[in-house]
Design a protein around this motif. Structure first.
Motif, mmCIF file in Angstrom:
data_model
loop_
_atom_site.group_PDB
_atom_site.id
_atom_site.type_symbol
_atom_site.label_atom_id
_atom_site.label_comp_id
_atom_site.label_asym_id
_atom_site.label_seq_id
_atom_site.Cartn_x
_atom_site.Cartn_y
_atom_site.Cartn_z
ATOM 1 N N ARG A 162 0.844 -1.195 0.000
ATOM 2 C CA ARG A 162 0.000 0.000 0.000
ATOM 3 C C ARG A 162 0.872 1.235 0.000
ATOM 4 N N GLN A 163 0.352 2.303 -0.599
ATOM 5 C CA GLN A 163 1.057 3.573 -0.553
ATOM 6 C C GLN A 163 0.717 4.263 0.758
ATOM 7 N N LEU A 164 1.723 4.829 1.400
ATOM 8 C CA LEU A 164 1.565 5.479 2.690
ATOM 9 C C LEU A 164 1.499 6.997 2.528
ATOM 10 N N ARG A 165 0.775 7.620 3.411
ATOM 11 C CA ARG A 165 0.702 9.084 3.416
ATOM 12 C C ARG A 165 1.986 9.640 4.036
ATOM 13 N N VAL A 166 2.563 10.632 3.390
ATOM 14 C CA VAL A 166 3.775 11.276 3.898
ATOM 15 C C VAL A 166 3.428 12.697 4.317
ATOM 16 N N VAL A 205 7.275 10.219 -1.579
ATOM 17 C CA VAL A 205 6.365 9.075 -1.630
ATOM 18 C C VAL A 205 6.883 7.974 -0.714
ATOM 19 N N ALA A 206 5.954 7.138 -0.274
ATOM 20 C CA ALA A 206 6.313 5.997 0.574
ATOM 21 C C ALA A 206 5.377 4.837 0.286
ATOM 22 N N VAL A 207 5.915 3.630 0.290
ATOM 23 C CA VAL A 207 5.146 2.412 0.044
ATOM 24 C C VAL A 207 5.551 1.362 1.068
ATOM 25 N N GLU A 208 4.564 0.635 1.569
ATOM 26 C CA GLU A 208 4.816 -0.495 2.459
ATOM 27 C C GLU A 208 4.586 -1.788 1.687
ATOM 28 N N VAL A 209 5.557 -2.694 1.750
ATOM 29 C CA VAL A 209 5.445 -3.997 1.108
ATOM 30 C C VAL A 209 5.620 -5.090 2.158
ATOM 31 N N VAL A 210 4.632 -5.962 2.278
ATOM 32 C CA VAL A 210 4.680 -7.078 3.221
ATOM 33 C C VAL A 210 4.859 -8.362 2.423
ATOM 34 N N THR A 211 5.890 -9.127 2.728
ATOM 35 C CA THR A 211 6.170 -10.343 1.969
ATOM 36 C C THR A 211 5.796 -11.585 2.780
ATOM 37 N N LEU A 238 9.628 -0.768 4.170
ATOM 38 C CA LEU A 238 9.138 0.603 4.021
ATOM 39 C C LEU A 238 10.025 1.293 2.998
ATOM 40 N N LEU A 239 9.458 1.649 1.874
ATOM 41 C CA LEU A 239 10.210 2.190 0.750
ATOM 42 C C LEU A 239 9.885 3.666 0.576
ATOM 43 N N PHE A 240 10.900 4.490 0.443
ATOM 44 C CA PHE A 240 10.712 5.929 0.344
ATOM 45 C C PHE A 240 11.352 6.472 -0.924
#
Length: 401
Positions: free
Chosen positions: A365-369, A380-386, A393-395
């Motif tokens: 999901r894309q996270l609010r920054v 921008v920020a994205v959370e990826v759960v594997t 947490l990707l920025f």
């Protein structure tokens, strides 16, 4: 000659990679035995660089690669990303800032290849910007603005081959679209499981942030593997709008569809195994053609999945690239289009997951920054759960922002 370059034992010992090339690829020829023994000795500890490629930058050529599974000898145990940023002359494509994804021994998203001079290699013409994994501006090729087969001016801004999360960043400008003030891409190859080089395949995904400012139409373009099956959550229906019919008119007739992007657009390509004839085009087993002697019909099916974040309401279009002759392709390309006033600014954020069998990403999901800004300069920020118990947490943010 190559031999004269390493004349004498001391020279051969100081250039082990060249010594390897002589010993493995060229042979002794007229080299005296004593010197040849030194060359062979110097070459002994060198791994085959064609098999054990490391992450590297070819600055003059304009290409960077991010490599995983370096020690593996079986190419199915490797992952790689290729980033094209350079300037070419002569025969070239409008592909500046394009990238390719390699996993499971297969090209999971690759350059389509082809020649302007020969339509047998495929349609639409492979020189065009929109058949590459880039952003097209105002429906124009991103090139030198002179001949069609000239590239734009591109450059690399960062190359960070960190263990487990390698990244590359580049920018470009083009004479053909002087209205564009920013054209920038950041890519990261994130590993979930490095594999063991033998029977555990490396698993990883790509995080992509593409920033564009200028013009009034931005079209995000992407294609996965040569596919048997293609699915999206964009509610695609036969194209009826003038925009879609015009834009897709150079693709295979009867394949044009359009829809609307949700907040999180998902699309999947299934790598082709079936051999059949569709639209009078004979189609081969693409996976077998790629893997050759390593092909295993019992192996899990392979997929390319892309998620594009934060473009709700954008027009989604798709139609098939095809070649009836030399390439024998027939599979869909995906386009997501934003229209606005002149000076449009966009940030396209996506994740590409090449997988075999079942997806290894359980959620994203894309996270609010806070204070992120807007347009092409937003953070921008994205959370990826594997499924490996890993949460990333990707920025993405500009250095001065």
């Amino acid at each position: 000659s190559a031999v004269s370059i390493v004349s004498g034992p001391s020279a051969s010992c100081s250039l082990p990679t060249l010594a390897w090339a002589l010993a493995a690829k060229i042979g002794q020829g007229a080299v005296p035995q004593k010197e040849w023994d030194e060359i062979v000795k110097a070459a002994a500890p060198v791994s085959d660089p064609l098999v054990h490629s490391v992450s590297t930058v070819l600055e003059g050529y304009g290409m960077a690669t991010l490599e995983e599974g370096i020690e593996a000898t079986d190419r199915r145990q490797k992952n790689a990303l290729m980033f094209r940023f350079g300037v070419a002359s002569g025969h070239a494509h409008a592909d500046t800032l394009d990238y390719e994804v390699y996993a499971h021994g297969c090209r999971m998203s690759s350059d389509l290849g082809g020649r302007e001079a020969n339509p047998k290699y495929g349609k639409p013409n492979c020189l065009h910007t929109f058949v590459h994994n880039v952003v097209e501006v105002d429906e124009k090729n991103f090139n030198g603005g002179r001949a069609q087969n000239t590239t734009a001016d591109g450059w690399m801004e960062a190359f960070k081959p960190f263990a487990g999360a390698q990244a590359v960043l580049g920018g470009a400008q083009a004479e053909s679209v002087p209205q564009v003030s920013l054209y920038n891409r950041a890519l990261m190859q994130v590993m979930c499981d490095p594999g063991n080089g033998r029977d555990v395949t490396p698993t990883g995904y790509v995080f992509d942030v593409f920033r564009v400012a200028g013009g009034s139409t931005h079209t995000w373009c992407f294609h996965g593997c040569i596919s048997k099956k293609f699915t999206t959550n964009a509610g695609l229906q036969p194209a009826t709008s003038d925009v879609a019919k015009k834009y897709l008119s150079r693709h295979l007739a009867g394949t044009a569809v359009e829809g609307t992007a949700p907040d999180q657009l998902e699309a999947t390509w299934l790598l082709r195994r079936a051999e059949e004839t569709l639209n009078e085009i004979p189609l081969k087993n693409a996976e077998k053609r790629i893997l050759a002697e390593l092909y295993d019909e019992a192996a899990p099916r392979k997929f390319t999945h892309v998620t594009l974040f934060g473009q709700p309401g954008a027009k989604v279009m798709s139609a098939n690239f095809y070649s009836r002759d030399i390439r024998q392709y027939n599979f869909p390309l995906l386009y997501v289009r934003r229209d606005g006033p002149e000076g449009l600014a966009s940030t396209f954020v996506s994740v590409v997951e090449p997988y075999a069998g079942e997806p290894f990403i359980a959620g994203k999901r894309q996270l609010r920054v806070e204070g992120a800004g807007a347009g092409a300069h937003q953070a921008v920020a994205v959370e990826v759960v594997t499924r490996y118990g890993q949460t990333d947490l990707l920025f993405g943010a500009e250095a001065d922002g």
